[in-house]
Design a protein around this motif. Structure first.
Motif, PDB file in Angstrom:
ATOM      1  N   GLN A 125      12.768  45.900  77.530  1.00 47.60           N
ATOM      2  CA  GLN A 125      12.159  46.341  76.281  1.00 47.60           C
ATOM      3  C   GLN A 125      11.717  47.797  76.426  1.00 47.60           C
ATOM      4  O   GLN A 125      11.906  48.410  77.464  1.00 47.60           O
ATOM      5  CB  GLN A 125      10.986  45.439  75.914  1.00 47.60           C
ATOM      6  CG  GLN A 125      11.434  44.029  75.604  1.00 47.60           C
ATOM      7  CD  GLN A 125      10.305  43.177  75.050  1.00 47.60           C
ATOM      8  OE1 GLN A 125       9.261  43.666  74.649  1.00 47.60           O
ATOM      9  NE2 GLN A 125      10.523  41.879  75.026  1.00 47.60           N
ATOM     10  N   HIS A 126      11.136  48.329  75.362  1.00 44.19           N
ATOM     11  CA  HIS A 126      10.640  49.711  75.372  1.00 44.19           C
ATOM     12  C   HIS A 126       9.135  49.707  75.134  1.00 44.19           C
ATOM     13  O   HIS A 126       8.623  48.890  74.381  1.00 44.19           O
ATOM     14  CB  HIS A 126      11.318  50.541  74.271  1.00 44.19           C
ATOM     15  CG  HIS A 126      12.700  50.953  74.623  1.00 44.19           C
ATOM     16  ND1 HIS A 126      13.764  50.091  74.605  1.00 44.19           N
ATOM     17  CD2 HIS A 126      13.192  52.145  75.010  1.00 44.19           C
ATOM     18  CE1 HIS A 126      14.858  50.739  74.958  1.00 44.19           C
ATOM     19  NE2 HIS A 126      14.539  51.991  75.218  1.00 44.19           N
ATOM     20  N   ALA A 127       8.467  50.654  75.787  1.00 45.53           N
ATOM     21  CA  ALA A 127       7.019  50.797  75.649  1.00 45.53           C
ATOM     22  C   ALA A 127       6.718  51.984  74.746  1.00 45.53           C
ATOM     23  O   ALA A 127       7.019  53.124  75.105  1.00 45.53           O
ATOM     24  CB  ALA A 127       6.383  51.008  77.010  1.00 45.53           C
ATOM     25  N   PRO A 128       6.124  51.742  73.562  1.00 45.69           N
ATOM     26  CA  PRO A 128       5.701  52.871  72.728  1.00 45.69           C
ATOM     27  C   PRO A 128       4.683  53.697  73.511  1.00 45.69           C
ATOM     28  O   PRO A 128       3.720  53.154  74.045  1.00 45.69           O
ATOM     29  CB  PRO A 128       5.053  52.207  71.513  1.00 45.69           C
ATOM     30  CG  PRO A 128       5.548  50.794  71.532  1.00 45.69           C
ATOM     31  CD  PRO A 128       5.806  50.451  72.966  1.00 45.69           C
ATOM     32  N   SER A 129       4.927  54.990  73.625  1.00 50.34           N
ATOM     33  CA  SER A 129       4.088  55.840  74.472  1.00 50.34           C
ATOM     34  C   SER A 129       3.760  57.151  73.770  1.00 50.34           C
ATOM     35  O   SER A 129       4.493  57.590  72.890  1.00 50.34           O
ATOM     36  CB  SER A 129       4.808  56.138  75.787  1.00 50.34           C
ATOM     37  OG  SER A 129       5.140  54.943  76.457  1.00 50.34           O
ATOM     38  N   VAL A 130       2.646  57.757  74.204  1.00 46.38           N
ATOM     39  CA  VAL A 130       2.235  59.054  73.686  1.00 46.38           C
ATOM     40  C   VAL A 130       2.161  60.029  74.859  1.00 46.38           C
ATOM     41  O   VAL A 130       1.538  59.746  75.878  1.00 46.38           O
ATOM     42  CB  VAL A 130       0.864  58.979  72.980  1.00 46.38           C
ATOM     43  CG1 VAL A 130       0.427  60.355  72.501  1.00 46.38           C
ATOM     44  CG2 VAL A 130       0.904  57.995  71.824  1.00 46.38           C
ATOM     45  N   PHE A 131       2.833  61.177  74.702  1.00 45.89           N
ATOM     46  CA  PHE A 131       2.831  62.244  75.692  1.00 45.89           C
ATOM     47  C   PHE A 131       1.960  63.370  75.143  1.00 45.89           C
ATOM     48  O   PHE A 131       2.141  63.786  74.003  1.00 45.89           O
ATOM     49  CB  PHE A 131       4.253  62.766  75.922  1.00 45.89           C
ATOM     50  CG  PHE A 131       5.183  61.719  76.466  1.00 45.89           C
ATOM     51  CD1 PHE A 131       5.430  61.655  77.823  1.00 45.89           C
ATOM     52  CD2 PHE A 131       5.798  60.805  75.630  1.00 45.89           C
ATOM     53  CE1 PHE A 131       6.284  60.695  78.338  1.00 45.89           C
ATOM     54  CE2 PHE A 131       6.651  59.841  76.141  1.00 45.89           C
ATOM     55  CZ  PHE A 131       6.891  59.787  77.498  1.00 45.89           C
ATOM     56  N   THR A 132       1.027  63.873  75.964  1.00 42.25           N
ATOM     57  CA  THR A 132       0.105  64.910  75.503  1.00 42.25           C
ATOM     58  C   THR A 132       0.041  66.056  76.511  1.00 42.25           C
ATOM     59  O   THR A 132      -0.097  65.818  77.712  1.00 42.25           O
ATOM     60  CB  THR A 132      -1.313  64.339  75.304  1.00 42.25           C
ATOM     61  OG1 THR A 132      -1.242  63.213  74.426  1.00 42.25           O
ATOM     62  CG2 THR A 132      -2.246  65.384  74.710  1.00 42.25           C
ATOM     63  N   VAL A 133       0.155  67.279  75.993  1.00 45.80           N
ATOM     64  CA  VAL A 133      -0.048  68.494  76.782  1.00 45.80           C
ATOM     65  C   VAL A 133      -0.831  69.453  75.903  1.00 45.80           C
ATOM     66  O   VAL A 133      -0.414  69.763  74.789  1.00 45.80           O
ATOM     67  CB  VAL A 133       1.285  69.158  77.207  1.00 45.80           C
ATOM     68  CG1 VAL A 133       1.030  70.497  77.882  1.00 45.80           C
ATOM     69  CG2 VAL A 133       2.076  68.247  78.129  1.00 45.80           C
ATOM     70  N   ALA A 134      -1.986  69.913  76.390  1.00 45.11           N
ATOM     71  CA  ALA A 134      -2.806  70.910  75.691  1.00 45.11           C
ATOM     72  C   ALA A 134      -3.032  70.563  74.222  1.00 45.11           C
ATOM     73  O   ALA A 134      -2.916  71.409  73.349  1.00 45.11           O
ATOM     74  CB  ALA A 134      -2.160  72.296  75.826  1.00 45.11           C
ATOM     75  N   GLY A 135      -3.337  69.307  73.954  1.00 47.76           N
ATOM     76  CA  GLY A 135      -3.630  68.870  72.590  1.00 47.76           C
ATOM     77  C   GLY A 135      -2.414  68.585  71.730  1.00 47.76           C
ATOM     78  O   GLY A 135      -2.541  68.103  70.614  1.00 47.76           O
ATOM     79  N   GLU A 136      -1.225  68.872  72.211  1.00 51.92           N
ATOM     80  CA  GLU A 136      -0.005  68.581  71.456  1.00 51.92           C
ATOM     81  C   GLU A 136       0.509  67.196  71.864  1.00 51.92           C
ATOM     82  O   GLU A 136       0.659  66.911  73.053  1.00 51.92           O
ATOM     83  CB  GLU A 136       1.065  69.640  71.745  1.00 51.92           C
ATOM     84  CG  GLU A 136       2.315  69.458  70.911  1.00 51.92           C
ATOM     85  CD  GLU A 136       3.341  70.562  71.157  1.00 51.92           C
ATOM     86  OE1 GLU A 136       4.535  70.248  71.107  1.00 51.92           O
ATOM     87  OE2 GLU A 136       2.934  71.718  71.406  1.00 51.92           O
TER      88      GLU A 136
END
Length: 179
Positions: A125-136
């Motif tokens: 399956q796939h894991a919904p993920s959030v990538f963050t760098v310097a607030g973006e």
């Protein structure tokens, strides 16, 4: 009797037919995007760009009970100052990856190991993920694999479960037909 005027007319008609055929055969690219011009992840992982971070071939390698997963792939810093990439999969705590300016971090290296606790998403399956760098922030779906494939077995948290590969061993069969 064939006259010069008829021959010239036939030559013109043949030339137009050949030109139309050539245009019809080669104009596919004018309408459809060329597949070789598209960027894609050529392996099992995904590619994500966020700010100056270029994440390449990223995936989660999980254990048999789906509670822990190791993040593998590479993070490239295309900027001239150090950055911190945060990766947060759905209901888990985020992990932080420090990348020096113009540097690359290979998460497969033991010194860069990142373990995700309580992933709860099974392999395949796939894991919904959030990538963050310097607030973006960039949201992306990251594939989850296990130790079924040999190239991922060394990255399974707690070691690969041999039962996930049992189905890959051929069973010996006995033929009674004499062949």
């Amino acid at each position: 009797m064939i006259t010069a005027r008829m021959t010239a007319g036939r030559r013109i008609a043949a030339s137009l037919a050949v030109a139309a055929l050539a245009f019809g055969v080669t104009s596919c690219g004018a309408i459809n995007e060329q597949a070789t011009n598209m960027d894609y992840a050529a392996s099992d992982g995904v590619n994500v760009d966020v700010a100056d971070a270029k994440v390449r071939n990223l995936m989660f390698v999980t254990n048999s009970d789906d509670t822990e997963a190791r993040l593998i792939g590479s993070v490239i810093n295309a900027g001239d100052s150090a950055l911190t990439l945060s990766v947060k999969a759905e209901n888990t705590a985020p992990v932080s990856i420090q990348v020096p300016a113009d540097g690359t971090i290979k998460l497969e290296d033991d010194k860069n190991e990142q373990i995700i606790k309580n992933l709860g998403i099974p392999a395949g399956q796939h894991a919904p993920s959030v990538f963050t760098v310097a607030g973006e922030n960039v949201e992306f779906s990251v594939p989850v694999v296990d130790g079924t494939l040999a190239e991922y077995r060394d990255f399974v948290p707690g070691g690969a479960d041999e039962s996930v590969t049992e189905h890959l061993t051929p069973e010996e069969t006995h033929s009674t037909s004499g062949h």
